[in-house]
Scaffold this active site. Structure first.
Site, PDB file in Angstrom:
ATOM      1  N   GLY A  11       0.784  -1.238   0.000  1.00 41.81           N
ATOM      2  CA  GLY A  11       0.000   0.000   0.000  1.00 41.81           C
ATOM      3  C   GLY A  11       0.808   1.275   0.000  1.00 41.81           C
ATOM      4  CG  ASN A  13       0.700   3.619  -5.648  1.00 43.13           C
ATOM      5  OD1 ASN A  13       0.985   4.647  -6.238  1.00 43.13           O
ATOM      6  ND2 ASN A  13       1.262   2.456  -5.951  1.00 43.13           N
ATOM      7  NE  ARG A  62     -11.291 -13.899 -12.570  1.00 42.02           N
ATOM      8  CZ  ARG A  62     -10.147 -13.513 -12.003  1.00 42.02           C
ATOM      9  NH1 ARG A  62     -10.115 -12.395 -11.287  1.00 42.02           N
ATOM     10  NH2 ARG A  62      -9.068 -14.228 -12.127  1.00 42.02           N
ATOM     11  CG  MET A  87      -1.052  -7.539  -6.827  1.00 39.61           C
ATOM     12  SD  MET A  87      -0.508  -6.369  -8.093  1.00 39.61           S
ATOM     13  CE  MET A  87       0.711  -7.356  -8.917  1.00 39.61           C
ATOM     14  CB  ILE A  89      -8.176 -10.179 -13.670  1.00 42.74           C
ATOM     15  CG1 ILE A  89      -6.730 -10.203 -14.188  1.00 42.74           C
ATOM     16  CG2 ILE A  89      -9.151  -9.797 -14.767  1.00 42.74           C
ATOM     17  CD1 ILE A  89      -6.477 -11.209 -15.286  1.00 42.74           C
ATOM     18  CG  LEU A  90     -11.066  -5.568 -10.486  1.00 44.40           C
ATOM     19  CD1 LEU A  90     -10.911  -4.060 -10.477  1.00 44.40           C
ATOM     20  CD2 LEU A  90     -11.805  -6.039  -9.240  1.00 44.40           C
ATOM     21  CG  HIS A 106       0.046  -1.367 -15.573  1.00 45.61           C
ATOM     22  ND1 HIS A 106      -0.089  -2.649 -15.085  1.00 45.61           N
ATOM     23  CD2 HIS A 106       0.863  -1.449 -16.636  1.00 45.61           C
ATOM     24  CE1 HIS A 106       0.630  -3.472 -15.846  1.00 45.61           C
ATOM     25  NE2 HIS A 106       1.218  -2.763 -16.793  1.00 45.61           N
ATOM     26  CB  SER A 133       0.046   4.038 -17.482  1.00 51.23           C
ATOM     27  OG  SER A 133       1.144   3.928 -18.375  1.00 51.23           O
ATOM     28  CD  GLU A 140      -7.950  -5.482 -24.227  1.00 47.40           C
ATOM     29  OE1 GLU A 140      -8.806  -4.779 -24.795  1.00 47.40           O
ATOM     30  OE2 GLU A 140      -6.795  -5.670 -24.672  1.00 47.40           O
ATOM     31  CG  ASP A 142      -3.005  -3.769 -16.931  1.00 48.02           C
ATOM     32  OD1 ASP A 142      -2.189  -4.693 -16.797  1.00 48.02           O
ATOM     33  OD2 ASP A 142      -3.625  -3.252 -15.980  1.00 48.02           O
ATOM     34  CD  GLU A 171       3.926   2.609  -9.407  1.00 47.20           C
ATOM     35  OE1 GLU A 171       2.991   2.413  -8.616  1.00 47.20           O
ATOM     36  OE2 GLU A 171       4.683   1.705  -9.787  1.00 47.20           O
TER      37      GLU A 171
HETATM   38  C1  GRF Z   1       3.117  -0.817  -7.688  1.00 48.74           C
HETATM   39  O1  GRF Z   1       4.187  -0.933  -8.594  1.00 48.74           O
HETATM   40  C2  GRF Z   1       1.854  -0.561  -8.486  1.00 48.74           C
HETATM   41  O2  GRF Z   1       2.078   0.138  -9.687  1.00 48.74           O
HETATM   42  C3  GRF Z   1       1.417  -1.941  -8.810  1.00 48.74           C
HETATM   43  O3  GRF Z   1       1.599  -2.623  -7.582  1.00 48.74           O
HETATM   44  C4  GRF Z   1       2.830  -2.151  -7.007  1.00 48.74           C
HETATM   45  C5  GRF Z   1       2.681  -2.059  -5.521  1.00 48.74           C
HETATM   46  O4  GRF Z   1       1.855  -0.968  -5.207  1.00 48.74           O
HETATM   47  N1  GRF Z   1       0.068  -1.969  -9.296  1.00 48.74           N
HETATM   48  P1  GRF Z   1       1.680  -0.515  -3.651  1.00 48.74           P
HETATM   49  O5  GRF Z   1       3.061  -0.197  -3.138  1.00 48.74           O
HETATM   50  O6  GRF Z   1       1.049  -1.683  -2.905  1.00 48.74           O
HETATM   51  O7  GRF Z   1       0.796   0.696  -3.692  1.00 48.74           O
END
Ligand code: GRF
Length: 201
Positions: A11, A13, A62, A87, A89-90, A106, A133, A140, A142, A171
């Site tokens: 986490g 981000n 799923r 991580m 796919i939705l 991403h 990005s 679909e 990414d 990021e």
């Molecule tokens: C990051 O590289 C993000 O771009 C990818 O997952 C990695 C970990 O993200 N989707 P975080 O540190 O858990 O926010």
């Protein structure tokens, strides 16, 4: 604006989002963190009332997991849903349920390197540049409209880890800037097209 964050790991981000909100750089509040990993450290950044996590293996398939995730998410009434280190796919039904309000960050310069192991693939290809990005989520993987990108150089001797760290450093500001444009209404998506300050791009 009410932000819900989907995360599967540490986490970083999410941490950047929370710090930007505290610093007055993002007019939003994190109302929930949801995960497919009950032990995801990201979940510990919010209170028990604000977190939801289940193991997909506890669900028939799923679609069943996505339905439970969607119900929990709807319960927090988010204006925006941010996939930040999520991580899984939705599925189509989930994406359509939150259509237009789902964004993802991403770690590649899309449309290059959709999917996993993006840093190793960029190194393997001998690319001189790599990056991150922010894009709207469509069924679909990414593939949604890209909102913003940040570029970093690939340096001699880079490993996937050193490159990932350099990408992660861009990021965070990229995500914050993108989210501020969205919550302020300056940027929107209409029928797969970006609209900036009312002008379709
Ligand atoms: C990051 O590289 C993000 O771009 C990818 O997952 C990695 C970990 O993200 N989707 P975080 O540190 O858990 O926010």
């Amino acid at each position: 604006a009410r932000l819900a964050v989907l995360a599967s790991g540490r986490g970083s981000n999410l941490q950047a989002i929370t710090a930007a909100i505290a610093a007055g750089q993002l007019d939003a509040q994190v109302v929930a963190v949801l995960s497919d990993k009950p032990d995801a450290p990201a979940l510990q950044q919010v209170t028990a009332e604000q977190r939801w996590a289940r193991s997909p293996k506890d669900f028939a398939d799923r679609a069943a997991f996505d339905a439970a995730l969607g119900d929990a998410l709807a319960g927090f009434a988010p204006d925006w849903v941010v996939c930040a280190g999520y991580m899984r796919i939705l599925g189509q039904a989930f994406v359509e349920r939150f259509d237009g309000r789902l964004v993802n960050i991403h770690p590649s310069l899309l449309p290059l390197y959709k999917g996993l192991h993006t840093h190793a693939r960029a190194l393997e290809a001998g690319d001189a540049a790599h990056g991150a990005s922010v894009h709207f989520v469509v069924p679909e993987l990414d593939a949604g409209t890209v909102l913003a990108q940040a570029r970093v150089p690939v340096l001699a001797g880079d490993t996937p880890e050193t490159l990932a760290q350099r990408v992660l450093a861009v990021e965070h500001p990229l995500l914050i800037a993108s989210l501020q444009w969205l919550v302020s209404g300056r940027v929107a998506e209409r029928h797969g097209q970006l609209v900036v300050d009312g002008h379709p791009l």
